[in-house]
Design a protein around this motif. Structure first.
Motif, PDB file in Angstrom:
ATOM      1  N   ILE A 162       0.856  -1.192   0.000  1.00 18.59           N
ATOM      2  CA  ILE A 162       0.000   0.000   0.000  1.00 18.59           C
ATOM      3  C   ILE A 162       0.891   1.242   0.000  1.00 18.59           C
ATOM      4  CG2 ILE A 162      -1.740   1.251   1.347  1.00 18.59           C
ATOM      5  CD1 ILE A 162      -2.523  -1.457   2.561  1.00 18.59           C
ATOM      6  N   PRO A 163       0.553   2.272  -0.779  1.00 18.44           N
ATOM      7  CA  PRO A 163       1.356   3.496  -0.780  1.00 18.44           C
ATOM      8  C   PRO A 163       1.477   4.093   0.614  1.00 18.44           C
ATOM      9  CG  PRO A 163      -0.327   3.553  -2.496  1.00 18.44           C
ATOM     10  CD  PRO A 163      -0.577   2.330  -1.682  1.00 18.44           C
ATOM     11  N   GLY A 164       2.586   4.827   0.836  1.00 18.13           N
ATOM     12  CA  GLY A 164       2.899   5.365   2.163  1.00 18.13           C
ATOM     13  C   GLY A 164       1.811   6.218   2.774  1.00 18.13           C
ATOM     14  N   SER A 165       1.215   7.140   1.994  1.00 21.13           N
ATOM     15  CA  SER A 165       0.198   8.031   2.560  1.00 21.13           C
ATOM     16  C   SER A 165      -1.033   7.248   3.013  1.00 21.13           C
ATOM     17  CB  SER A 165      -0.211   9.089   1.536  1.00 21.13           C
ATOM     18  OG  SER A 165      -0.742   8.476   0.383  1.00 21.13           O
ATOM     19  N   GLN A 166      -1.394   6.206   2.259  1.00 18.20           N
ATOM     20  CA  GLN A 166      -2.544   5.390   2.642  1.00 18.20           C
ATOM     21  C   GLN A 166      -2.230   4.584   3.902  1.00 18.20           C
ATOM     22  OE1 GLN A 166      -4.179   3.012  -0.536  1.00 18.20           O
ATOM     23  NE2 GLN A 166      -5.555   1.919   0.846  1.00 18.20           N
ATOM     24  N   LYS A 167      -1.003   4.070   3.977  1.00 15.92           N
ATOM     25  CA  LYS A 167      -0.590   3.344   5.189  1.00 15.92           C
ATOM     26  C   LYS A 167      -0.687   4.250   6.402  1.00 15.92           C
ATOM     27  CE  LYS A 167       2.840   0.434   2.892  1.00 15.92           C
ATOM     28  NZ  LYS A 167       4.264   0.104   2.812  1.00 15.92           N
ATOM     29  N   LYS A 168      -0.212   5.485   6.233  1.00 13.14           N
ATOM     30  CA  LYS A 168      -0.237   6.445   7.341  1.00 13.14           C
ATOM     31  C   LYS A 168      -1.675   6.702   7.795  1.00 13.14           C
ATOM     32  CE  LYS A 168       0.940  11.199   8.548  1.00 13.14           C
ATOM     33  NZ  LYS A 168       1.607  12.449   8.131  1.00 13.14           N
ATOM     34  N   THR A 170       1.452  -1.409   7.303  1.00 12.68           N
ATOM     35  CA  THR A 170       0.545  -0.683   8.199  1.00 12.68           C
ATOM     36  C   THR A 170       0.545  -1.317   9.578  1.00 12.68           C
ATOM     37  OG1 THR A 170      -0.858  -0.153   6.299  1.00 12.68           O
ATOM     38  CG2 THR A 170      -1.841   0.128   8.474  1.00 12.68           C
ATOM     39  N   GLU A 171       0.531  -2.663   9.603  1.00 12.89           N
ATOM     40  CA  GLU A 171       0.514  -3.378  10.885  1.00 12.89           C
ATOM     41  C   GLU A 171       1.740  -3.051  11.728  1.00 12.89           C
ATOM     42  OE1 GLU A 171      -1.740  -5.684   7.813  1.00 12.89           O
ATOM     43  OE2 GLU A 171       0.231  -4.809   7.888  1.00 12.89           O
ATOM     44  N   GLN A 172       2.911  -2.989  11.075  1.00 17.90           N
ATOM     45  CA  GLN A 172       4.142  -2.685  11.805  1.00 17.90           C
ATOM     46  C   GLN A 172       4.148  -1.242  12.306  1.00 17.90           C
ATOM     47  OE1 GLN A 172       6.683  -4.547  12.921  1.00 17.90           O
ATOM     48  NE2 GLN A 172       5.446  -6.282  12.262  1.00 17.90           N
ATOM     49  N   ILE A 173       3.612  -0.330  11.508  1.00 16.00           N
ATOM     50  CA  ILE A 173       3.521   1.072  11.946  1.00 16.00           C
ATOM     51  C   ILE A 173       2.704   1.153  13.231  1.00 16.00           C
ATOM     52  CG2 ILE A 173       2.586   3.366  11.394  1.00 16.00           C
ATOM     53  CD1 ILE A 173       3.111   2.692   8.409  1.00 16.00           C
ATOM     54  N   ILE A 174       1.555   0.477  13.231  1.00 13.19           N
ATOM     55  CA  ILE A 174       0.670   0.529  14.402  1.00 13.19           C
ATOM     56  C   ILE A 174       1.360  -0.094  15.612  1.00 13.19           C
ATOM     57  CG2 ILE A 174      -1.543  -0.236  15.359  1.00 13.19           C
ATOM     58  CD1 ILE A 174      -2.577  -0.164  12.379  1.00 13.19           C
ATOM     59  N   LYS A 175       1.995  -1.252  15.412  1.00 11.25           N
ATOM     60  CA  LYS A 175       2.675  -1.913  16.530  1.00 11.25           C
ATOM     61  C   LYS A 175       3.747  -1.019  17.132  1.00 11.25           C
ATOM     62  CE  LYS A 175       2.000  -6.815  15.786  1.00 11.25           C
ATOM     63  NZ  LYS A 175       2.590  -8.135  15.711  1.00 11.25           N
ATOM     64  N   LEU A 176       4.549  -0.396  16.279  1.00  9.17           N
ATOM     65  CA  LEU A 176       5.611   0.473  16.782  1.00  9.17           C
ATOM     66  C   LEU A 176       5.042   1.709  17.468  1.00  9.17           C
ATOM     67  CD1 LEU A 176       8.110   0.173  13.794  1.00  9.17           C
ATOM     68  CD2 LEU A 176       8.480  -0.688  16.119  1.00  9.17           C
ATOM     69  N   ALA A 177       3.952   2.257  16.928  1.00 11.74           N
ATOM     70  CA  ALA A 177       3.332   3.434  17.533  1.00 11.74           C
ATOM     71  C   ALA A 177       2.745   3.128  18.902  1.00 11.74           C
ATOM     72  CB  ALA A 177       2.241   3.987  16.607  1.00 11.74           C
ATOM     73  N   LEU A 178       2.345   1.886  19.113  1.00 11.20           N
ATOM     74  CA  LEU A 178       1.757   1.499  20.402  1.00 11.20           C
ATOM     75  C   LEU A 178       2.817   1.246  21.468  1.00 11.20           C
ATOM     76  CD1 LEU A 178      -1.089  -0.847  19.145  1.00 11.20           C
ATOM     77  CD2 LEU A 178      -1.340   1.380  20.235  1.00 11.20           C
ATOM     78  N   ARG A 179       4.072   1.270  21.071  1.00 15.24           N
ATOM     79  CA  ARG A 179       5.151   1.103  22.053  1.00 15.24           C
ATOM     80  C   ARG A 179       5.614   2.469  22.531  1.00 15.24           C
ATOM     81  NH1 ARG A 179       8.554  -3.635  18.991  1.00 15.24           N
ATOM     82  NH2 ARG A 179       6.951  -5.219  19.233  1.00 15.24           N
ATOM     83  N   ASN A 180       6.042   2.539  23.765  1.00 15.10           N
ATOM     84  CA  ASN A 180       6.577   3.794  24.268  1.00 15.10           C
ATOM     85  C   ASN A 180       7.904   4.085  23.581  1.00 15.10           C
ATOM     86  OD1 ASN A 180       4.563   4.438  26.164  1.00 15.10           O
ATOM     87  ND2 ASN A 180       5.368   2.907  27.545  1.00 15.10           N
ATOM     88  N   PRO A 181       8.117   5.338  23.120  1.00 21.96           N
ATOM     89  CA  PRO A 181       9.355   5.657  22.403  1.00 21.96           C
ATOM     90  C   PRO A 181      10.580   5.566  23.313  1.00 21.96           C
ATOM     91  CG  PRO A 181       7.976   7.620  22.694  1.00 21.96           C
ATOM     92  CD  PRO A 181       7.221   6.471  23.249  1.00 21.96           C
ATOM     93  N   ILE A 207       8.182   7.081  12.746  1.00 22.37           N
ATOM     94  CA  ILE A 207       8.355   5.652  12.437  1.00 22.37           C
ATOM     95  C   ILE A 207       8.596   5.448  10.948  1.00 22.37           C
ATOM     96  CG2 ILE A 207       7.108   3.436  12.311  1.00 22.37           C
ATOM     97  CD1 ILE A 207       5.749   4.382  15.027  1.00 22.37           C
ATOM     98  N   MET A 208       7.798   6.126  10.111  1.00 19.36           N
ATOM     99  CA  MET A 208       7.936   5.965   8.667  1.00 19.36           C
ATOM    100  C   MET A 208       9.256   6.540   8.158  1.00 19.36           C
ATOM    101  SD  MET A 208       4.027   6.467   7.343  1.00 19.36           S
ATOM    102  CE  MET A 208       4.299   5.759   5.720  1.00 19.36           C
ATOM    103  N   LYS A 209       9.731   7.596   8.811  1.00 18.89           N
ATOM    104  CA  LYS A 209      11.023   8.175   8.449  1.00 18.89           C
ATOM    105  C   LYS A 209      12.161   7.204   8.786  1.00 18.89           C
ATOM    106  CE  LYS A 209      13.807  12.335   9.180  1.00 18.89           C
ATOM    107  NZ  LYS A 209      13.941  13.588   9.934  1.00 18.89           N
ATOM    108  N   GLU A 210      12.050   6.563   9.965  1.00 18.93           N
ATOM    109  CA  GLU A 210      13.091   5.642  10.417  1.00 18.93           C
ATOM    110  C   GLU A 210      13.097   4.331   9.638  1.00 18.93           C
ATOM    111  OE1 GLU A 210      12.469   5.045  14.594  1.00 18.93           O
ATOM    112  OE2 GLU A 210      13.022   7.098  15.110  1.00 18.93           O
ATOM    113  N   HIS A 211      11.917   3.826   9.269  1.00 13.91           N
ATOM    114  CA  HIS A 211      11.808   2.489   8.687  1.00 13.91           C
ATOM    115  C   HIS A 211      11.551   2.467   7.182  1.00 13.91           C
ATOM    116  CE1 HIS A 211      11.936   0.446  12.593  1.00 13.91           C
ATOM    117  NE2 HIS A 211      11.282   1.508  13.037  1.00 13.91           N
ATOM    118  N   GLY A 212      11.286   3.623   6.595  1.00  9.89           N
ATOM    119  CA  GLY A 212      11.085   3.668   5.147  1.00  9.89           C
ATOM    120  C   GLY A 212       9.666   3.302   4.738  1.00  9.89           C
ATOM    121  N   MET A 213       9.393   3.460   3.451  1.00  6.12           N
ATOM    122  CA  MET A 213       8.039   3.260   2.922  1.00  6.12           C
ATOM    123  C   MET A 213       7.652   1.792   2.798  1.00  6.12           C
ATOM    124  SD  MET A 213       7.078   6.229   2.833  1.00  6.12           S
ATOM    125  CE  MET A 213       5.853   6.953   1.794  1.00  6.12           C
TER     126      MET A 213
END
Length: 197
Positions: A146-152, A186-197, A176-182
């Motif tokens: 899925i394109p990056g903007s849609q994933k976001k 989507t699932e990984q973005i959500i998982k990482l966002a749910l973790r404390n930085p 997260i998207m800057k660190e991990h690339g496009m």
């Protein structure tokens, strides 16, 4: 209580699914792990838990019985409601949660968004003797094209439905998207966002 719903998957997003059972659409809140399991299926069976509150009746659904049982145990803990339990089950697989509880790994639990040291300690203390620890394979995330903007947008919609502030999560998802690339799913973005930085 509704034990399960089985039918055509009419709609699915990272935080909810609509299951058509003989012409009736059941809106079911799901974890990210369940989303990963069912997103490509035409028909599904979700193990469910119906939570009745003063302001709403909420149906939660899980691809695995093990995950539903964990959800039920989590919401018995003071300070852990339905949304918090779904954040936990979206951040970590059921198998990894079992292992964290069994090994009293509070640090793993503290990495989950919204879970502090006290809550993590209560989860371990109250559940380590209550749940039967099984070790089945982890739920695996699948890669998405899925394109990056849609994933976001999908990630932000899922995080908002879990009750997290959009302005805070937008910054976190961008980071997260800057660190991990496009290529990140989507699932990984959500998982990482749910973790404390």
């Amino acid at each position: 209580m509704i034990a399960y719903v089985k039918g055509k998957l009419a709609q699915v997003e990272p935080a909810f699914a609509v299951v058509d059972v003989n012409g009736i659409g059941y809106f079911v809140k799901i974890s990210l792990n369940t989303f990963t399991r069912i997103q490509d299926k035409e028909t599904v069976m979700l193990h469910t838990f119906l939570q009745i509150r003063e302001d709403a009746h909420v149906l939660y659904g899980f691809a695995e019985e093990k995950e539903r049982m964990l959800f039920e145990q989590l919401i018995t803990i003071s300070g852990v409601g339905g949304n918090t339990a779904m954040v936990i089950l979206s951040s970590i697989s059921a198998s990894d949660l079992y292992l964290a509880i069994r090994s009293e790994d509070i640090n793993t639990l503290k990495r989950i968004k919204g879970i502090g040291a006290k809550t993590a300690g209560r989860i371990v203390l109250e559940l380590k003797d209550k749940i039967r620890l099984e070790e089945n394979g982890d739920l695996t995330a699948i890669e998405s094209n899925i394109p990056g903007s849609q994933k976001k947008e999908e990630a932000l919609a899922a995080l908002a439905s879990l009750g997290l502030a959009k302005n805070v999560m937008t910054k976190r998802v961008d980071q997260i998207m800057k660190e991990h690339g496009m290529e990140i799913s989507t699932e990984q973005i959500i998982k990482l966002a749910l973790r404390n930085p």
